[in-house]
Design an enzyme around this catalytic site. Structure first.
Site, short mmCIF file in Angstrom:
data_model
loop_
_atom_site.label_atom_id
_atom_site.label_comp_id
_atom_site.label_asym_id
_atom_site.label_seq_id
_atom_site.Cartn_x
_atom_site.Cartn_y
_atom_site.Cartn_z
N HIS A 172 -15.45 -26.35 20.30
CA HIS A 172 -15.25 -27.81 20.15
C HIS A 172 -16.07 -28.58 21.17
CE1 HIS A 172 -11.70 -26.80 17.62
NE2 HIS A 172 -11.56 -25.83 18.53
N SER A 293 -42.64 -41.40 27.68
CA SER A 293 -42.39 -42.60 26.90
C SER A 293 -43.50 -43.60 27.17
CB SER A 293 -41.05 -43.19 27.32
OG SER A 293 -41.00 -44.57 27.00
N LYS A 299 -39.31 -41.16 31.71
CA LYS A 299 -38.83 -40.30 30.62
C LYS A 299 -39.60 -38.99 30.49
CE LYS A 299 -36.10 -40.79 27.87
NZ LYS A 299 -36.02 -41.63 26.68
N GLU A 306 -36.65 -31.13 19.45
CA GLU A 306 -36.29 -32.23 18.53
C GLU A 306 -37.04 -32.11 17.21
OE1 GLU A 306 -35.47 -36.29 20.66
OE2 GLU A 306 -37.12 -35.29 21.67
#
Ligand code: ARG
Length: 475
Positions: A172, A293, A299, A306
């Site tokens: 969970h 970024s 970043k 991804e």
């Protein structure tokens, strides 16, 4: 700019292009129709398989005395030349000739004359394309299987370095019990092992020969399908000509196996995204697998995982495309099946790319922060089950032990410490069976070491699992 398809149709300009159909047809195709109908822009990828199939077919026709040995020699010479031209990128593919099959056949006839025209005896593009696709997919499956093994090898090497590295295991998405990082990695190895198995199993049903089915009903010539199957390395003949030219279940099966590989990769990718977030800080991904970024200078984004996660969507989509393409098609061949190729090609390309980049990443791009993992395992009372098991071994029924530990956890929460940090006298308030040796089981090392049965997380077990997996992939 509008796309090609949105420009006005040039109805007459196709009239001087080579016509494939001639006699039966009284008018030429418009350019729009040619573009709509043609598959050569993508099915040229089947060229090598198409030529291999043609060679085998021609040899069989000659052996069966359907064509002469002179014709066979001319066909083989022509096909060799065409193959060379294609490999050198010198072949002039023509959309007006619709597909890979007509392009090659027309060129063959230009080179060797009547012999080229005889090649299509006892054959149809319907059994031809089904054969090409199966040959192509067979090669692709072997390459994918090899790429899966390469990723497994990288995972096993990383796992071996982390047999003693302890991290929290989650259910969970909450801290559950301590596990070794190697054990966690080996879960992905187990998934990939099944993926490889599925690929090899699917290959058996891919590797059956449609050729000889001709358009749909077979042929009146005395063909020898066994000889063709043998020459092309097929394990068996497709047993029914109608089925052989129409069904694409072999490709759908592959798509399903491929979708599962991508689902597995997407789960690993998702974990890498989470773990590389500084709030977890379990891993650091090497800069060369990340991007920055354009606006936020601080970043560093985990692009590789991804993208892998994202690309799983298109492969799952291709599975659905092929299922829907096949659904409710009447027997036998229908032109719908021309639409099977692009999804299949894209699946193979996507899978090959994702497996290769993930192999690179696992091999050299994942920095493991063992301290952070260990700290996280110390939070969240990860050894609570071990305390309950301890009480059971002292004679307490499991349900009572569960309740006693639950109350101890509540006390630890109130004190804002981990269960393992509660002093002995406090623990004894919840069960008189607690003794000094309790701290042996409340340690992370004690917890993982105790799960030493087959499939468990103990370092000894995981080491054996790695060795077994290595034997499985032959290294
Ligand atoms: N380009 C076609 C395909 O991909 C080849 C088979 C065409 N057969 C036919 N009867 N029109 O399926």
């Amino acid at each position: 700019m509008p796309s090609d398809a949105l420009t006005p149709d040039a109805a007459s300009s196709a009239s001087d292009s080579p016509s494939t159909w001639s006699g039966r047809f009284a008018e030429p195709m418009s350019e729009r129709m040619q573009r709509f109908n043609a598959s050569v822009d993508f099915d040229r990828r089947l060229a090598a398989c198409d030529i291999a199939g043609s060679r085998a077919h021609a040899r069989m026709l000659a052996a069966q005395r359907v064509i002469s040995s002179e014709d066979l020699a001319a066909i083989e010479r022509g096909l060799d030349e065409i193959e060379g031209a294609i490999e050198r990128g010198e072949f002039d593919w023509q959309r007006a000739l619709e597909d890979v099959h007509f392009n090659i056949e027309r060129r063959l006839t230009e080179r060797v004359g009547d012999a080229g025209k005889r090649l299509h005896t006892a054959r149809s593009r319907n059994d031809q394309v089904a054969t090409d696709l199966r040959l192509w997919l067979r090669g692709a499956i072997d390459a994918i299987d090899g790429a899966i093994v390469a990723l497994r090898r990288a995972l096993l090497d990383l796992a071996l370095q982390h047999v003693d590295t302890i991290m929290p295991g989650f259910t969970h998405m909450q801290v559950a019990q301590p596990v070794t990082f190697a054990h966690h990695l080996m879960a992905y190895d187990a998934m990939l092992a099944r993926d490889g198995e599925r690929m090899r199993d699917c290959r058996r049903r891919v590797n059956r020969l449609p050729l000889g089915s001709a358009a749909l009903a077979g042929t009146s010539f005395p063909i020898d399908r066994e000889a063709v199957a043998h020459e092309l390395g097929f394990d068996a003949l497709a047993p029914n000509s109608l089925d052989a030219v129409s069904d694409r279940d072999f490709a759908i099966e592959f798509e399903a196996a491929a979708a599962l590989v991508m689902v597995h990769l997407s789960r690993f990718a998702e974990e890498l995204v989470l773990w590389s977030n500084p709030r977890f800080g379990f891993v650091t991904l090497a800069d060369r697998f990340c991007t920055g970024s354009s606006i936020m200078p601080q970043k560093k984004n985990p692009d590789v995982p991804e993208l892998v996660r994202g690309k799983s969507g298109r492969v799952i989509g291709h599975l659905v495309s092929l299922l829907v393409l096949m659904k409710a098609q009447p027997l036998a061949y229908n032109k719908d099946n021309q639409e099977d190729k692009e999804p299949l090609f894209d699946t193979v390309d996507t899978l090959a790319d994702c497996l290769a980049i993930m192999t690179d990443l696992v091999r050299s791009g994942i920095g493991v922060n063992a301290e952070r993992m260990r700290d996280a395992a110390r939070e969240g009372h990860a050894t609570a089950t071990d305390l309950a098991d301890y009480l059971v071994r002292k004679g307490v029924p499991f349900r009572d032990a569960h309740e006693a530990v639950a109350r101890a956890v509540r006390e630890a929460e109130a004190r804002n410490v981990d269960l393992a940090a509660l002093p002995l006298d406090v623990l004894r308030q919840f069960s008189s069976h607690v003794e000094r040796d309790v701290f042996d089981v409340l340690t992370l090392e004690g917890s993982v070491a105790s799960r030493s049965h087959a499939g468990g997380t103990a370092p000894t077990t995981v080491r054996a699992a790695i060795a077994a997996a290595r034997r499985d992939i032959g290294s």
